[in-house]
Motif scaffolding. Structure first.
Motif, PDB file in Angstrom:
ATOM      1  N   LYS A  42      51.308  75.915  57.585  1.00  0.00           N
ATOM      2  CA  LYS A  42      50.564  76.734  56.380  1.00  0.00           C
ATOM      3  C   LYS A  42      50.090  75.661  55.196  1.00  0.00           C
ATOM      4  O   LYS A  42      50.989  75.335  55.108  1.00  0.00           O
ATOM      5  CB  LYS A  42      51.498  77.456  56.091  1.00  0.00           C
ATOM      6  N   TRP A  64      50.555  74.876  63.971  1.00  0.00           N
ATOM      7  CA  TRP A  64      49.395  75.247  62.815  1.00  0.00           C
ATOM      8  C   TRP A  64      50.432  74.953  61.601  1.00  0.00           C
ATOM      9  O   TRP A  64      51.996  75.218  62.350  1.00  0.00           O
ATOM     10  CB  TRP A  64      49.609  76.848  63.077  1.00  0.00           C
ATOM     11  N   SER A  75      37.100  78.419  63.283  1.00  0.00           N
ATOM     12  CA  SER A  75      37.484  80.112  63.779  1.00  0.00           C
ATOM     13  C   SER A  75      38.534  79.836  64.849  1.00  0.00           C
ATOM     14  O   SER A  75      38.801  80.933  64.952  1.00  0.00           O
ATOM     15  CB  SER A  75      36.105  81.201  64.195  1.00  0.00           C
ATOM     16  N   PRO A  82      41.407  80.156  67.053  1.00  0.00           N
ATOM     17  CA  PRO A  82      42.620  80.499  66.802  1.00  0.00           C
ATOM     18  C   PRO A  82      43.604  79.151  66.928  1.00  0.00           C
ATOM     19  O   PRO A  82      43.517  78.598  67.345  1.00  0.00           O
ATOM     20  CB  PRO A  82      42.992  81.632  67.952  1.00  0.00           C
ATOM     21  N   GLU A 112      50.093  84.049  65.062  1.00  0.00           N
ATOM     22  CA  GLU A 112      48.781  85.283  65.536  1.00  0.00           C
ATOM     23  C   GLU A 112      47.909  86.158  64.289  1.00  0.00           C
ATOM     24  O   GLU A 112      48.737  85.646  63.204  1.00  0.00           O
ATOM     25  CB  GLU A 112      49.909  86.724  65.774  1.00  0.00           C
ATOM     26  N   GLY A 113      47.321  85.680  64.144  1.00  0.00           N
ATOM     27  CA  GLY A 113      46.057  85.826  63.300  1.00  0.00           C
ATOM     28  C   GLY A 113      46.089  84.886  62.312  1.00  0.00           C
ATOM     29  O   GLY A 113      44.865  84.651  61.610  1.00  0.00           O
ATOM     30  N   GLN A 114      46.408  83.794  62.734  1.00  0.00           N
ATOM     31  CA  GLN A 114      45.615  82.642  62.108  1.00  0.00           C
ATOM     32  C   GLN A 114      45.044  81.448  62.698  1.00  0.00           C
ATOM     33  O   GLN A 114      44.351  81.935  64.060  1.00  0.00           O
ATOM     34  CB  GLN A 114      47.273  81.167  61.775  1.00  0.00           C
ATOM     35  N   THR A 115      44.368  80.900  62.248  1.00  0.00           N
ATOM     36  CA  THR A 115      43.351  79.978  62.702  1.00  0.00           C
ATOM     37  C   THR A 115      42.895  78.602  62.328  1.00  0.00           C
ATOM     38  O   THR A 115      44.356  78.006  61.722  1.00  0.00           O
ATOM     39  CB  THR A 115      41.456  80.485  62.351  1.00  0.00           C
ATOM     40  N   THR A 148      42.632  78.398  58.657  1.00  0.00           N
ATOM     41  CA  THR A 148      44.133  78.005  57.195  1.00  0.00           C
ATOM     42  C   THR A 148      45.344  77.248  57.261  1.00  0.00           C
ATOM     43  O   THR A 148      46.119  77.380  56.905  1.00  0.00           O
ATOM     44  CB  THR A 148      44.764  79.359  57.588  1.00  0.00           C
TER      45      THR A 148
END
Ligand code: SF4
Length: 84
Positions: free
Chosen positions: A81, A79, A72, A74, A34-37, A40
């Protein structure tokens, strides 16, 4: 439901070959944290020509726009880091 072969217990199943659901993306956007794209994510790759084009490094890409991704978008489930 699709027909599935009856396999004896313990039979190794063939490996699942993951296919991108949305071309250019490793997995369906929105299935990640959640909140990552994509912007990132450590897997995003920037190709710089007359402008910047962004691709997912986990996907076999073309030189064309079909495999471009949006920073942008999602994040998908793959994903990762960024190390910084
Ligand atoms: S979140 Fe990362 S791994 Fe997933 S499609 Fe975007 S760049 Fe690729």
């Amino acid at each position: 439901m699709a027909d599935q072969p009856d396999l004896p217990f313990g039979t190794a199943l063939p490996p699942i070959t993951p296919r991108p659901v949305v071309r250019g993306y490793a997995r369906r956007p929105g299935t990640g944290p959640e909140g990552q794209t994509c912007g990132t994510c450590a897997n995003v790759v920037c190709k710089s020509y007359s402008r910047n084009y962004y691709k997912c490094g986990l996907v076999k890409t073309t030189g064309g726009p079909a495999t471009d991704i949006r920073l942008s978008s999602p994040a998908c489930e793959l994903w990762k880091k960024k190390d910084r």
